[in-house]
Design a protein around this motif. Structure first.
Motif, short mmCIF file in Angstrom:
data_model
loop_
_atom_site.label_atom_id
_atom_site.label_comp_id
_atom_site.label_asym_id
_atom_site.label_seq_id
_atom_site.Cartn_x
_atom_site.Cartn_y
_atom_site.Cartn_z
N ARG A 856 9.63 2.67 11.93
CA ARG A 856 8.47 2.44 11.05
C ARG A 856 8.62 3.11 9.68
NH1 ARG A 856 3.41 3.94 14.58
NH2 ARG A 856 2.39 3.69 12.54
N PRO A 857 9.02 4.40 9.63
CA PRO A 857 9.14 5.00 8.29
C PRO A 857 10.23 4.35 7.44
CG PRO A 857 9.95 6.51 9.99
CD PRO A 857 9.26 5.39 10.70
N CYS A 860 8.63 1.58 5.70
CA CYS A 860 7.83 2.10 4.59
C CYS A 860 8.70 2.41 3.37
CB CYS A 860 7.08 3.37 5.03
SG CYS A 860 5.76 3.06 6.22
N GLU A 861 9.87 2.99 3.62
CA GLU A 861 10.76 3.30 2.49
C GLU A 861 11.22 2.03 1.78
OE1 GLU A 861 13.52 6.58 2.36
OE2 GLU A 861 13.26 6.88 4.53
N ARG A 863 9.61 -0.82 1.64
CA ARG A 863 8.47 -1.34 0.88
C ARG A 863 8.25 -0.53 -0.41
NH1 ARG A 863 4.50 -2.17 6.11
NH2 ARG A 863 5.12 -4.32 6.61
N ARG A 878 2.05 5.47 -2.06
CA ARG A 878 1.35 5.33 -0.78
C ARG A 878 2.35 5.10 0.37
NH1 ARG A 878 -1.45 1.35 -2.04
NH2 ARG A 878 -0.32 -0.30 -0.93
N GLU A 879 3.33 4.23 0.15
CA GLU A 879 4.31 3.94 1.20
C GLU A 879 5.17 5.16 1.51
OE1 GLU A 879 4.55 1.42 3.10
OE2 GLU A 879 3.36 -0.11 2.12
N GLU A 882 3.17 7.61 3.55
CA GLU A 882 3.08 7.13 4.93
C GLU A 882 4.39 7.41 5.68
OE1 GLU A 882 1.64 5.23 8.39
OE2 GLU A 882 0.62 6.03 6.60
N ALA A 883 5.50 7.22 5.00
CA ALA A 883 6.79 7.51 5.61
C ALA A 883 6.93 8.99 5.94
CB ALA A 883 7.93 7.06 4.70
#
Length: 905
Positions: A856-857, A860-861, A863, A878-879, A882-883
């Motif tokens: 998942r992280p 995020c990276e 994105r 933000r992404e 989250e990561a």
């Protein structure tokens, strides 16, 4: 010779009688001292009247030097050693390098009879003259079906253990030899006692599977070899590798590895048909023996026959017809002597008749067959029976096989020795004979009728079973070989099965060979519960080990179809069914067919509860397939079910679970983002595997530890573990396992910025099969590597190939989708934004479906990188945050700190 008059009692028996009566006798002497020369009843009972010279009495101090066919040839007079000056010089150069600490291996290759053993013998004699220890072992012609025969011989010889030593004496010798070399190895003594067939009842070996035991012994042998080289230089001589089994070859390879960089020179010899991967390593040098030239043959014949004028032209004809093969030349000479065409004594022969009338057979086999055919019927049958036993044979074993009295058998053997078909290879502690040359034995075996040869094999098998009643596992393959040759397929299949159980999981090619032979033998045997069980067990071995080594297209499907047909006839035998199903499940996984493995495992799971007492529950193949396919949530649910409500972590820690299973669990939970739990499981796995000598488990645990450290964000630690995994994996005969660890190494190199090294390693891993086990991970890592190297088109193509393989086999596509997104971003930037978002969306879909939260992280990276390209700083921040949170939750502190630093800047 002085012979006591009228005494018929054997010396050993009479000594015992005299000892019990308290009378004096010849102390330490044995029957072997005087067999063939004297029959003594007791010291002092000679009638010396009329003797011109006193009788000398000698005391026995130890085993003599005449133990091999070359020793006996030397005693009676070798043919002149000619034409090998260059080869000897190369061996001497290799020895000097070894003495300087740069040990290596020299392989002497040549056809049968060309002089490989003679060259090695002459070199060994030079080593002896310099005070250099030479340790020796040989393959035998039936050795490919008998695991570890030369290694057991080598170890026993190195430690001074003989077949006549009692268990206590043998253990004393083994312990003494170990302490002399390295006292730190004392803890391994119970294992070595057990391996050499003399277990210590007070200190039993740990309860290990045969495969694990052999791996532990393998490591012990390497440590012993290295430790010995630190004390003294040595030469290791292994002959006739073309006859060794796969398990022995693994030990030979380990000893070769141990020789490198130490004061050890290893010399091996073999025929041209022998091939092994380890002979291509940097420390290996091949020395090819060519036929002797005409000058060498004529020089050898001159020394043997002399120079009588009648011999003119004989040497030239022999040199032309024997193709420079020294053994062929010797046998032709013997044939001419036996036929009366040569008369005289060595060095002074003359030819009877015209040299043009000499008929020289076309091959050495023809010469030997003709010589054997000229023997008397009794002598021929004894020679043929001995050939069935093997290249070497104790007289006592031959006596069990043939129907001759002791005196008559001794007379026949003396005649065969006189004719130079066999020789006395050992006098003490038991009289043993050996064939002069392997070709002699091969021809003697082949010249008997099939039905008689089969009866002899059966007699030999029965005699060996009685002789080795306390070591049947070790000799199971030998017994199987004789029952196989005796035409008893069911009996042979039983013993082959026992041999495969003794070998275990560690040598797949050997177990595969035994399994295939059981399958062949039982094809024509009527069904019975026993036969069906043996066939199913053999199919399981074939499925697993052939997959490990590389199955042919469709072969596994054929095995499954055959097994299903057998299962329908087995009846209520859940033990057989479950054992077979475990093997098929493992084979599907190892073959990279994870969708099939999962479907088959779920079907197996539905058929009944786990059997009590199994080392691995039958759910293990299913669980391993689920972990590999990154179906994390299903695997975790199954794990909790296996441990029946008990906390799986506590259960794995407290129960006696095999280290391999611990390692698989540890590697599996990485995908779920449970990195702290994975670390504990892998620590336990490495500790247990090291203590129990489970090399395969150590390999798997270190490989998964590399993945753990990479996901934690520590590339150097990942690189260290992956290199250790690959180094250990090369000791385990399994291309499938090596492929997995090459992936871990390549990905660790990628994370460390070693891009060219990563490309090379990953491409090497893929070379063994692009659609097989771990191939999607290999392709994904290669795609990322190529993208960073700037090879964007090939990177995208490789990522798409990874996705296609995942869809076809059931392997996880998550890493492939992320790799495609990265490759497209680096190749096209925002021009491919739609394709990038689609790939990431597919990755997220699979992550959520299967619970593979470790990715998942990474999404995020990716994105965040897209947002950066668009200039959308708010979305990027933000992404990344989250990561960071996801990495922190997982315990991926290295990655969390990296991104936190990026955000701060």
């Amino acid at each position: 010779d002085y012979t006591a008059q009228g005494h018929t009692v054997g010396l050993a028996e009479r000594m015992q009688q005299l000892a019990e009566a308290g009378k004096p006798y010849l102390g330490e002497a044995s029957e072997a001292l005087v067999r063939g020369y004297f029959q003594l009843e007791a010291l002092g009972e000679f009638d010396l009247k009329g003797v011109a010279a006193p009788v000398r009495v000698f005391g026995l101090e130890g085993v003599g030097e005449l133990r091999t066919r070359l020793d006996r040839s030397r005693a009676r007079g070798f043919s002149k050693f000619v034409g090998r000056g260059d080869e000897m010089s190369r061996l001497e150069v290799a020895l000097e390098r070894a003495l300087a600490g740069n040990g290596q291996v020299v392989g002497v290759v040549g056809d049968a009879g060309i002089g490989k053993s003679r060259l090695c013998h002459e070199f060994a004699e030079r080593c002896h003259a310099r005070g250099i220890t030479v340790r020796h072992a040989s393959g035998v012609s039936h050795g490919q079906s008998i695991p570890l025969l030369p290694i057991l011989e080598f170890l026993r010889q190195s430690l001074g253990v003989t077949a006549q030593d009692g268990d206590v004496a043998a253990r004393q010798k083994i312990a003494g030899g170990i302490f002399l070399v390295d006292e730190e190895l004392r803890d391994e003594l119970p294992l070595l006692f057990d391996f050499l067939g003399v277990p210590d009842p007070d200190r039993p070996a740990p309860p290990l599977s045969p495969a694990l035991r052999q791996r532990r012994v393998l490591e012990l042998v390497k440590r012993l070899s290295v430790a010995r080289s630190q004390r003294e230089p040595a030469v290791l001589l292994f002959e006739d590798l073309h006859w060794v089994d796969a398990a022995t070859e693994t030990f030979v390879e380990a000893l070769a590895d141990a020789a490198e960089g130490n004061r050890t020179l290893m010399v091996v010899n073999y025929r041209p048909e022998y091939h092994a991967d380890w002979t291509h390593r940097s420390y290996f040098e091949q020395l090819a023996l060519r036929p002797l030239d005409r000058g060498g043959i004529e020089e050898m014949l001159s020394e043997w026959l002399g120079n009588d004028p009648s011999l003119a032209g004989v040497g030239e004809r022999l040199a032309a017809r024997t193709a420079g093969n020294p053994f062929f030349v010797e046998e032709v000479v013997f044939a001419l002597i036996e036929a009366g065409r040569l008369t005289g004594v060595r060095g002074h022969y003359r030819l009877v008749g015209d040299s043009d009338e000499i008929e020289i057979p076309a091959s050495v086999h023809d010469v030997l067959a003709a010589r054997i055919d000229r023997l008397g019927e009794r002598e021929k049958q004894i020679l043929q029976s001995a050939a069935v036993i093997g290249g070497e044979f104790p007289e006592s074993l031959l006596a069990r096989v043939v129907e001759l009295g002791a005196a008559e058998l001794s007379e026949v053997l003396r005649a065969l020795v006189q004719a130079e078909f066999v020789y006395e290879s050992a006098l003490y502690p038991e009289l043993e004979y050996a064939f002069k040359h392997p070709l002699t034995r091969e021809v003697a075996s082949a010249t008997q009728l099939r039905e008689r040869r089969q009866r002899t094999h059966a007699s030999v098998a029965a005699a060996l079973e009685a002789r080795h009643a306390d070591a049947l596992d070790e000799n199971a393959a030998l017994l199987a070989h004789h029952w196989d040759q005796a035409g008893e397929p069911l009996v042979a299949a039983r013993w082959y099965t026992r041999a495969a159980d003794w070998i275990g999981f560690g040598t797949p090619s050997e177990t595969l060979s035994l399994g295939r032979r059981v399958r062949e033998l039982l094809e024509g045997v009527s069904d019975s519960p026993e036969v069906l069980g043996l066939r199913l067990q053999a199919l399981g071995w074939i499925a697993v080990h052939a997959t490990r080594l590389g199955l042919g297209e469709g072969e596994l499907d054929d095995i499954v179809e055959e097994g299903s047909a057998l299962l329908s006839r087995v009846g209520a035998r859940p033990d057989l069914e479950m054992g077979y199903r475990v093997s098929i499940g493992m084979a599907y996984s190892l073959g990279g067919r994870l969708a099939d493995a999962i479907a088959y495992g779920e079907e197996t799971l539905a058929r009944g509860p786990a059997l009590e007492g199994q080392a691995i529950p039958f759910e293990a193949p299913l669980m391993a397939a689920l972990w590999a396919a990154e179906r994390i949530d299903r695997a975790l649910a199954l794990r909790e079910n296996v441990f029946d409500g008990v906390d799986p972590m506590l259960a794995l820690a407290e129960r006696e679970v095999r280290p391999l299973l611990l390692a698989i669990h540890g590697g599996g939970v990485i995908g779920g983002g449970r990195l702290a739990e994975a670390g504990l499981l892998l620590d336990w796995a490495i500790e247990a595997a090291t203590a129990q000598g489970e090399l395969a488990a150590r390999v798997v645990a270190h490989g998964f530890y590399a993945s753990l450290e990479r996901h934690r964000g520590f590339p150097p630690a990942a690189l260290a573990h992956s290199r250790q995994a690959v180094e250990l994996a090369e000791q385990v005969e399994s291309p499938t396992g090596l492929r997995q660890h090459l992936y871990q190494l390549g990905h660790a190199q990628l994370a460390s910025g070693e891009l060219e090294a990563a490309r090379s390693v990953l491409e090497h891993g893929l070379a063994t099969g692009r659609g097989r086990y771990f191939s999607v991970f290999l392709l994904s890592a290669l795609a990322e590597t190529l993208a960073q190297l700037g090879e964007h088109d090939r990177a995208c193509e490789t990522a798409r190939e990874a996705i296609a393989v995942a869809e076809a086999t059931g392997q996880s596509e998550i890493s492939a989708q992320i790799a495609l997104a990265r490759a497209l971003r680096l190749a096209d930037g925002l021009e491919s934004e739609g394709a990038i978002r689609a790939a990431l969306a597919r990755a997220v879909e699979r992550i959520e479906e299967f619970g593979a939260r470790v990715y998942r992280p990474q999404v995020c990276e990716e994105r965040a990188e897209l947002a950066r390209l668009r200039g959308d700083e708010a979305t990027r921040t933000r992404e990344l945050r989250e990561a960071v949170l996801l990495y922190q939750e997982m315990g991926a502190t290295g990655h969390a700190e990296r991104l936190a630093g990026e955000l701060a800047s």
